[in-house]
Structure formats: C-alpha cells, structure tokens
Design an enzyme around this catalytic site. Structure first.
Site, PDB file in Angstrom:
ATOM      1  N   GLY A 184      32.080 -17.585 -16.489  1.00  0.00           N
ATOM      2  CA  GLY A 184      32.936 -16.413 -16.483  1.00  0.00           C
ATOM      3  C   GLY A 184      33.206 -15.963 -15.065  1.00  0.00           C
ATOM      4  N   LYS A 230      38.581 -14.124 -19.819  1.00  0.00           N
ATOM      5  CA  LYS A 230      37.172 -14.460 -19.631  1.00  0.00           C
ATOM      6  C   LYS A 230      36.274 -13.677 -20.599  1.00  0.00           C
ATOM      7  CE  LYS A 230      37.159 -17.638 -16.490  1.00  0.00           C
ATOM      8  NZ  LYS A 230      36.629 -18.982 -16.802  1.00  0.00           N
ATOM      9  N   LEU A 279      36.456 -25.890  -7.280  1.00  0.00           N
ATOM     10  CA  LEU A 279      35.368 -25.385  -6.453  1.00  0.00           C
ATOM     11  C   LEU A 279      34.037 -25.435  -7.191  1.00  0.00           C
ATOM     12  CD1 LEU A 279      34.280 -23.809  -3.965  1.00  0.00           C
ATOM     13  CD2 LEU A 279      35.051 -21.709  -5.099  1.00  0.00           C
ATOM     14  N   VAL A 280      33.990 -24.906  -8.412  1.00  0.00           N
ATOM     15  CA  VAL A 280      32.742 -24.835  -9.173  1.00  0.00           C
ATOM     16  C   VAL A 280      32.398 -26.181  -9.803  1.00  0.00           C
ATOM     17  CG1 VAL A 280      31.554 -23.732 -11.106  1.00  0.00           C
ATOM     18  CG2 VAL A 280      33.072 -22.387  -9.639  1.00  0.00           C
ATOM     19  N   ASN A 288      31.775 -13.568  -6.270  1.00  0.00           N
ATOM     20  CA  ASN A 288      32.811 -14.259  -5.497  1.00  0.00           C
ATOM     21  C   ASN A 288      32.265 -15.549  -4.893  1.00  0.00           C
ATOM     22  OD1 ASN A 288      35.080 -12.116  -5.386  1.00  0.00           O
ATOM     23  ND2 ASN A 288      33.244 -10.989  -4.822  1.00  0.00           N
ATOM     24  N   LEU A 289      32.995 -16.627  -5.074  1.00  0.00           N
ATOM     25  CA  LEU A 289      32.519 -17.951  -4.668  1.00  0.00           C
ATOM     26  C   LEU A 289      33.318 -18.515  -3.503  1.00  0.00           C
ATOM     27  CD1 LEU A 289      32.253 -19.368  -8.283  1.00  0.00           C
ATOM     28  CD2 LEU A 289      30.330 -18.663  -6.841  1.00  0.00           C
ATOM     29  N   HIS A 348      41.462 -16.863  -2.800  1.00  0.00           N
ATOM     30  CA  HIS A 348      40.648 -15.666  -2.700  1.00  0.00           C
ATOM     31  C   HIS A 348      40.479 -15.280  -1.226  1.00  0.00           C
ATOM     32  CE1 HIS A 348      39.473 -16.975  -6.824  1.00  0.00           C
ATOM     33  NE2 HIS A 348      39.538 -15.686  -7.023  1.00  0.00           N
ATOM     34  N   TYR A 367      43.416 -12.108 -16.440  1.00  0.00           N
ATOM     35  CA  TYR A 367      42.366 -13.113 -16.231  1.00  0.00           C
ATOM     36  C   TYR A 367      41.037 -12.613 -16.780  1.00  0.00           C
ATOM     37  CZ  TYR A 367      39.073 -16.137 -13.709  1.00  0.00           C
ATOM     38  OH  TYR A 367      38.057 -17.012 -13.391  1.00  0.00           O
TER      39      TYR A 367
END
Length: 313
Positions: free
Chosen positions: A107, A141, A15-16, A166-167, A180, A137
């Site tokens: 992060g 990070k 996603l990122v 949140n992405l 998510h 998790y």
C-alpha cells in the site's frame, strides 16, 4: 517461505519490485517468476488468471501499481484510480482462485488522513479526510487493503498489507513531471549543476516534513514480514524519523555538489504538512531500517549518474 517456493513479484521493474527481486535473489531464492507489462497486462483479468494457472505460484509480492508525485496524481486522477483498482483486484482474486499460499500487498502511507496525528498509527486509517492531491490513488490502495482483509475474513486466506513511507532508490522515476520529491530534487539539482544555473526552484514552501525509506530497506522488511507476520491489520514500514523538504533539498545539494541557490515557489501546493509513520508494530517484531538517509541519497545519486543517458533521452 521455502527456498524452492514459486514466488511471483508483480511489478519487478519498478522501484519496489526490483528491490524485492534483488533481495530474493540475494537470499537464495531461485524459483522466481515475473513478467513485464508488455508480456502481461495486469489490468486484464483473463490474462492474469491464465498466468497464475500456468505458473502455479506459491507466494505473491504485489508491488505493481501506477504511481507518481503530486503533479501526476493531479493531472491523471482517473488513470490512477482505474489502473490501480484493476491491477490489485485482478492479482488478489487470481491468487485466491489458484490457492496461493500467501500474498503481500504494497500500500502507501497516503492512505492516512491528511491531518492525522503524528506519528501515524495504523489505526488512524479512515478516521479523517484524505489529502486531495492524491485521493484517487489513496482510495484505490484503501480498496486493496479492504479486499485483502475481506478475503482473509471470508475465505481464511493469508494476505497481508504493508504501508511503506516515502521511498527512493535504484530504478526510481526521475521524470520531473511524474516523479516524487526526492528523485525530482536529485535530477533538478544535478541538471542545474551541469548547466551552471544560478538557482533551482522548488515547489512549495519547503516546510512540509517527510520520512524517506530506501527501497532496499523496504525489500528487507517485506521478506521479513512474509515470514513473520500474518495479522489481518495493516502494518507500517518506515524509519521513524522525518525531515523538512528544505533540509532535504540542502542535503541533495550537498551530495550533488551544487553551489547555486535554492528558491521556493509558494504558489505551488505543499501537500500534506507532515507524514511520519509510527513503526512501533514492526519494531516490536524485530525489524528496523538500516540505511541512513545521507548514504541512501548518495547511492541513489550514483544510480542516477550511471543511468543518466537512459533516464533523460
């Protein structure tokens, strides 16, 4: 970053990472390098160091990570802490050993205490207990943040740590057990519409509030910070507004065009009651999110529809 700089995007299919890659290409950067997990196992230091030595990388966007929602974090805690520690440790140290100019470490706002005051300021890190459902998790990070900061202090490196909220967006994970909340809602509501189901069950009470940032906005912020930020302190990236899970579900229902009922299973965990980040620091630098939530959800839903056959097979 110079236009001809050799730029490595770790995690370019996620996603990122995919959003960062799109942004780099749109901004005229052509000397880009990336590898799939089948081509380069970031958990193997020998492979990672060999890759860095061969490719002579100038800049690194470290977006590779093992990620997931409450269910995945709860079911696979060992995988989450082990894989993330290995990935970030190997990439950061290989970047150091090959004298990379600058590294940006992605992060997550789950690093902050479960009951942190709202909105969450960067200095709240390590001031309270973490949310138990994603503690492994989060600890990984936090270790990545401290590793970047420690290398900066000891070796004078330029490694910055960015904490996105949140992405969502293209290339998100729509797996109902591992995703998510937002992509899970999109898929559940869509499938309920397709199957003419009278209701959709949503985990939890619907009262927790979350902030949602489109991946393309995060990518824009990452390029901005790579050019404009060198401090050792972490920096939040968000939109500065949050929404309840119930209101989010209603928005998804509207976008999808579902006419059934939304029900809430209060026997399931809610997670952190609220998570809104303070974006004063990045705002003062001159960056602001541009994509409204309703428009972002519409684009994410369209991407889901375009890739539905691949996602659900």
């Amino acid at each position: 970053m110079e236009q001809g700089a050799r730029i490595y995007v770790a995690g370019h299919r996620g996603l990122v990472g995919s959003a960062i890659l799109r942004k780099l290409e749109a901004s005229g950067y052509t000397n880009l390098v990336y590898r799939s997990s089948s081509e380069l196992d970031l958990r193997n230091f020998d492979e990672v160091l060999s890759f860095f030595l061969k490719e002579k990388v100038d800049y690194v966007f470290l977006a590779a990570a093992k990620v997931g929602g409450i269910v995945a974090n709860n079911d696979y805690p060992a995988d989450f802490i082990r894989d993330n520690l290995l990935i970030q440790t190997n990439v950061i140290d290989a970047a150091f050993q090959t004298r990379v100019d600058k590294l940006l470490f992605l992060g997550s706002t789950c690093i902050y205490p479960k009951l942190a005051p709202q909105p969450i300021k960067e200095q709240y890190l390590l001031t309270g207990e973490l949310e138990p459902t994603n503690e492994p998790y989060a600890i990984a990070k936090i270790a990545g943040i401290k590793m970047c900061q420690s290398y900066n202090r000891q070796y004078g490196t330029k490694y910055i740590s960015v904490m996105p909220t949140n992405l969502y967006g293209p290339n998100d994970n729509f797996d109902l057990e591992k995703s998510h909340v937002l992509p899970a809602l999109i898929r559940k509501v869509h499938e309920a519409k397709e199957n003419n189901e009278p209701q959709v069950e949503i985990w939890g009470s619907g009262t927790p509030k979350r902030e949602f940032l489109h991946a393309d906005d995060l990518a824009d912020a990452c390029l901005f910070l790579m050019d404009n930020y060198e401090a050792n302190e972490i920096i939040n990236v968000g939109v500065g507004q949050d929404i309840s899970i119930k209101d989010l579900a209603e928005l998804v229902k509207q976008v999808v065009g579902y006419e059934g009922e939304l029900t809430y299973n209060t026997s399931k965990p809610d997670g952190t009651p609220r998570k809104l980040v303070d974006v004063t620091k990045i705002s003062n630098l001159g960056w602001h999110a541009q994509i409204p939530l309703d428009a972002g959800i519409r684009s994410a839903y369209q991407w889901f529809l375009d890739h539905h056959a691949l996602i659900t097979k």
